[in-house]
Design a protein around this motif. Structure first.
Motif, PDB file in Angstrom:
ATOM      1  N   ALA A 626       6.080 -12.430  -9.448  1.00  0.00           N
ATOM      2  CA  ALA A 626       5.599 -13.975  -9.913  1.00  0.00           C
ATOM      3  C   ALA A 626       4.548 -14.535  -9.211  1.00  0.00           C
ATOM      4  CB  ALA A 626       6.857 -14.651 -10.241  1.00  0.00           C
ATOM      5  N   GLN A 630       0.946 -15.877 -10.589  1.00  0.00           N
ATOM      6  CA  GLN A 630       0.450 -17.326 -10.745  1.00  0.00           C
ATOM      7  C   GLN A 630      -0.873 -17.226 -10.206  1.00  0.00           C
ATOM      8  OE1 GLN A 630       1.703 -20.035 -12.164  1.00  0.00           O
ATOM      9  NE2 GLN A 630       3.049 -18.274 -13.062  1.00  0.00           N
ATOM     10  N   ARG A 631      -1.237 -16.398  -9.342  1.00  0.00           N
ATOM     11  CA  ARG A 631      -2.586 -16.451  -8.610  1.00  0.00           C
ATOM     12  C   ARG A 631      -3.685 -16.040  -9.843  1.00  0.00           C
ATOM     13  NH1 ARG A 631      -2.588 -12.297  -3.591  1.00  0.00           N
ATOM     14  NH2 ARG A 631      -2.786 -10.345  -4.720  1.00  0.00           N
ATOM     15  N   LYS A 635      -2.255 -15.832 -15.547  1.00  0.00           N
ATOM     16  CA  LYS A 635      -0.916 -16.111 -15.178  1.00  0.00           C
ATOM     17  C   LYS A 635       0.086 -14.998 -16.017  1.00  0.00           C
ATOM     18  CE  LYS A 635      -2.004 -20.011 -13.080  1.00  0.00           C
ATOM     19  NZ  LYS A 635      -3.585 -19.735 -12.819  1.00  0.00           N
ATOM     20  N   ARG A 636      -0.212 -13.950 -15.793  1.00  0.00           N
ATOM     21  CA  ARG A 636       0.705 -12.870 -16.389  1.00  0.00           C
ATOM     22  C   ARG A 636       0.851 -11.708 -15.405  1.00  0.00           C
ATOM     23  NH1 ARG A 636      -2.798 -12.101 -21.855  1.00  0.00           N
ATOM     24  NH2 ARG A 636      -2.401 -14.029 -22.723  1.00  0.00           N
ATOM     25  N   GLU A 637       2.277 -11.178 -15.375  1.00  0.00           N
ATOM     26  CA  GLU A 637       2.353 -10.164 -14.182  1.00  0.00           C
ATOM     27  C   GLU A 637       1.718  -8.895 -14.746  1.00  0.00           C
ATOM     28  OE1 GLU A 637       6.377  -8.429 -12.111  1.00  0.00           O
ATOM     29  OE2 GLU A 637       6.407  -9.988 -13.529  1.00  0.00           O
TER      30      GLU A 637
END
Length: 675
Positions: A626, A630-631, A635-637
């Motif tokens: 996660a 976020q970086r 914003k997706r894994e």
């Protein structure tokens, strides 16, 4: 399932389980019985018969065609004669009872018109040996008396069904027939009696050939053509396989299969090899899969590799000319177009047999059918002279409109059909996801991993189109051995994924020489060794290919505390550029994928890298995925499946003009944008 149908399926499975009884997908069985018509509620006579394309050993009720007996019998009255017998196949559709089930096969008439409750039509080697002997009719009489009758060669179809029905009617004492050039048919009043009669014919023929046959029907062993010692044999086969696959794929890409069984090596060592091989196979099931004859290398096993390759090229050119001439001799205005002039079977004395097809199963089955043909030739020559059906009849079957229609009904091949992939680090994480995706898209996959058990687990999950090999990519001989195993499994290599890797996260001053060497040995040196070995095989094949590096965002982004890992990944990234430039003239494309933040399912993260990176960034390891998400810009894994999708995009055909590219799969890391 109806009791009659259930009994038929069980009998079929027993007969099909023993290769002495029939070849894979060869022959068919039937049973007649009564059921209640759901429309009239009256009894109705039906025949259940194995449908088109099924295999007796694995037959289920869904593989049966169910037809009304009265309507099949009525077809006799409207039969237009042998010149138009193919029209009767379409008429079978009007005899079907109910919905579902398999399409009726060309042999349906044989089962429906023969006046017996149960009928088996099989392709045993022993029966075909008698069927292809020059004096097969006399030998059949000598072997069986009047218990088994002779039916002269006729192409499968409605007329053959009428012929067998007449023999059964005129010879009430008979339990079956030998079909000239083809196989056997047996019948019985019960399923058990029919099965017993089939086995009686097969085993009696086996004993007759063994007791009456002469020794060494293939002639004496030719010095120099004997089988090489196993280790040398496998090494020569692996060296030859890419060349042979390239030749066999001149018209259409093929998957290969290698067989060095005793029966093959014994046949290829004998003086009459060339003479008998040139006669070709006889049973329709055989030559439809093996072509009319194989390509035979006429050099001893002791010839050098260069000599063997040069001679194979000469023989291949002659084979193509001969096949085109065969087509021209017999083609008519309405014949299907020639499907390809390359051999399906290549025999190499001292080494073995290479067989080819559109997929692994087809290639393997082609080889199995040629072994059937060898057994048939041995049996026929032991008691007589092998005399297969003539060339024109072979052509009439190979380019039969009904066979062409069957081919046209086949599903469209998957994007990676006929391609052989080699995936390093394929036992877990990203490598496993790549192996699974490539297999799902139709590729045969060699799953390579230092962890043998993990590789085997991935290969087992994929199924028969995958093999597991143990590979320490940092060791040149281990890499060569792994490639040899893959080449022998599928004939060659088309797509290599350099995925094997590991990472140790440490600051510069804590990074040891051992840490540096280990990461560079696996990723930088390992990728080099794998690519070098793969490139040789691809160049030998002459079919182009793809090499894909799983590099990293860290190849271009200077992250903290990973100098050894980042430097090794940068090495991999530049290998992509260097090899793309060097291998392009050979049609080999080299591209890279730069993932980042692949935490879930990652082998590297599970082995300590995750904990180390989490400590660097000051987050719990369980939240590392996660955190990475976020970086990113999206914003997706990122998951292993996303990396696998990128590999497929590069190798699946849509980017066929692309080489030297790095594809980021990182959900958007601006600092790692390529410049």
């Amino acid at each position: 399932m109806n009791d009659t149908a259930a009994e038929l399926v069980a009998r079929s499975n027993r007969l099909g389980a023993d290769p002495r009884n029939t070849n894979y997908a060869g022959g068919n069985t039937s049973a007649k019985g009564t059921a209640t018509d759901p429309v009239t509620s009256q009894p109705i006579d039906l025949v259940w018969v194995k449908g088109s394309g099924g295999d007796l050993g694995t037959l289920t009720s869904q593989g049966l065609a169910v037809l009304r007996q009265d309507r099949l019998n009525a077809l006799v009255e409207v039969y237009p004669g042998v010149e138009r017998e193919d029209e009767m196949v379409a008429a079978f559709d009007y005899c079907l009872h109910g919905k579902g089930g398999a399409a009726p096969s060309i042999d349906t008439a044989m089962h429906g018109l023969v006046d017996a409750p149960h009928v088996d039509h099989l392709h045993p080697d022993s029966g075909i040996a008698l069927a292809t002997a020059a004096d097969g009719e006399a030998l059949t009489r000598e072997c069986f008396g009047d218990r088994v009758m002779w039916v002269p060669w006729r192409r499968p179809g409605f007329q053959l069904g009428l012929d067998i029905a007449a023999v059964k009617r005129d010879n009430p004492q008979a339990i079956g027939v030998i079909l000239g050039g083809h196989g056997i048919t047996a019948w019985g009043d019960t399923s058990a009696e029919c099965e017993a009669n089939s086995l009686d014919i097969i085993r009696t023929a086996e004993r007759f050939l063994a007791e009456r046959g002469k020794p060494e029907p293939f002639g004496p062993v030719v010095p120099g053509f004997e089988a090489l010692p196993e280790e040398d044999r496998k090494a020569r086969a692996a060296a030859l396989a890419p060349y042979i696959r390239g030749l066999a794929s001149t018209d259409n890409p093929q998957v290969g299969h290698y067989n060095d069984s005793e029966v093959v090596l014994e046949f290829t060592a004998r003086a009459r090899l060339a003479e008998l091989a040139a006669l070709g196979t006889s049973c329709p099931d055989h030559f439809l899969r093996t072509k009319v004859r194989p390509l035979v290398l006429d050099l001893p096993a002791t010839a050098s590799l260069d000599e063997a390759v040069a001679r194979l090229r000469e023989l291949h050119a002659s084979y193509r000319e001969d096949y085109a001439a065969y087509y021209q001799r017999h083609a008519t205005e309405d014949s299907p177009a020639m499907r390809g002039a390359d051999p399906a079977i290549v025999l190499v004395p001292g080494v073995g047999m290479f067989s080819f097809g559109k997929d692994k199963q087809t290639a393997r089955v082609a080889g199995e059918f040629y072994i059937n043909a060898i057994n048939v030739m041995r049996g026929a020559e032991a008691v007589s002279t092998y005399q297969p059906i003539d060339e024109r009849e072979k052509f009439r079957i190979e380019y039969w409109a009904l066979e062409e229609a069957k081919l046209q009904r086949m599903p469209k091949p998957k994007p990676l059909a006929t391609r052989v992939a080699f995936v390093t680090g394929g036992g877990s994480g990203i490598g496993k996801a790549i192996a699974l995706r490539l297999a799902a898209e139709g590729a045969c996959v060699v799953v390579a991993d230092l962890d043998t058990a993990a590789a085997e687990a991935t290969a087992k999950e994929i199924g028969p189109t995958a093999v597991a090999v143990t590979a320490d990519v940092s060791n040149a001989s281990a890499v060569q051995q792994a490639f040899d195993e893959g080449v022998l499994a599928f004939g060659g290599i088309d797509l290599v994924v350099n995925n094997a890797g590991l990472s140790i996260s440490k600051p510069l001053l804590e990074t040891t020489e051992k840490d540096w060497d280990l990461q560079h040995d696996v990723m930088a040196k390992g990728s080099f060794l794998v690519s070098r070995t793969a490139a040789k095989a691809m160049i030998d094949q002459g079919m182009g290919g793809d090499i894909v590096y799983i590099s990293s965002k860290n190849a271009v982004f200077a992250g903290p505390n990973n100098v050894a890992y980042g430097a090794a990944k940068a090495d991999q990234a530049h290998q992509v550029r260097l090899l793309a430039a060097e291998l392009g003239p050979h049609g080999i494309r080299v591209n890279g994928v730069n993932p980042d933040g692949v935490v879930r399912g990652s082998g590297i993260f599970a082995k300590g890298w995750g904990a180390q990176r989490a400590a660097v960034y000051g987050v719990p390891e369980s939240e590392l995925g996660a955190f990475y998400a976020q970086r990113t810009l999206l914003k997706r894994e990122v998951l292993p499946e996303h990396v696998a999708a990128a590999v497929f995009a590069l190798a699946g055909g849509d980017l066929s003009q692309t080489t030297g590219l790095h594809v980021p799969v990182d959900a958007g890391v601006a600092a790692a944008f390529l410049r």
